[in-house]
Design a protein around this motif. Structure first.
Motif, PDB file in Angstrom:
ATOM      1  N   ILE A  66      -3.468  11.588  -2.215  1.00  0.00           N
ATOM      2  CA  ILE A  66      -2.772  10.636  -3.077  1.00  0.00           C
ATOM      3  C   ILE A  66      -1.526  11.262  -3.687  1.00  0.00           C
ATOM      4  O   ILE A  66      -0.458  10.647  -3.704  1.00  0.00           O
ATOM      5  N   GLY A  67      -1.613  12.466  -4.191  1.00  0.00           N
ATOM      6  CA  GLY A  67      -0.457  13.130  -4.794  1.00  0.00           C
ATOM      7  C   GLY A  67       0.670  13.326  -3.798  1.00  0.00           C
ATOM      8  O   GLY A  67       1.839  13.091  -4.094  1.00  0.00           O
ATOM      9  N   THR A  68       0.307  13.740  -2.591  1.00  0.00           N
ATOM     10  CA  THR A  68       1.297  13.941  -1.536  1.00  0.00           C
ATOM     11  C   THR A  68       1.956  12.622  -1.153  1.00  0.00           C
ATOM     12  O   THR A  68       3.177  12.554  -0.950  1.00  0.00           O
ATOM     13  N   ILE A  69       1.173  11.572  -1.067  1.00  0.00           N
ATOM     14  CA  ILE A  69       1.709  10.254  -0.717  1.00  0.00           C
ATOM     15  C   ILE A  69       2.665   9.759  -1.789  1.00  0.00           C
ATOM     16  O   ILE A  69       3.741   9.223  -1.492  1.00  0.00           O
ATOM     17  N   ILE A  70       2.303   9.946  -3.055  1.00  0.00           N
ATOM     18  CA  ILE A  70       3.161   9.501  -4.160  1.00  0.00           C
ATOM     19  C   ILE A  70       4.483  10.269  -4.156  1.00  0.00           C
ATOM     20  O   ILE A  70       5.555   9.677  -4.286  1.00  0.00           O
TER      21      ILE A  70
END
Length: 51
Positions: A5-9
């Motif tokens: 999720i952090g990478t996607i954001i």
């Protein structure tokens, strides 16, 4: 999935920034503004207004 999720954001934010930069460059180009300011004497031959 939750570990990405952090990478996607971050990737989405970077893509948005790149999109707005490119959009601004396209708008400037359509308005006749160039990166070099339109003064080819200062570009040392790097200007190409015919692109």
């Amino acid at each position: 999935m939750s570990e990405y999720i952090g990478t996607i954001i971050v990737a989405a934010i970077v893509l948005l920034i790149v999109f707005f930069i490119v959009r601004g460059m396209v708008k400037d180009r359509k308005k006749g503004r160039h990166i070099c300011g339109g003064d080819c004497s200062k570009c040392h031959g790097g200007c190409s207004h015919s692109l």
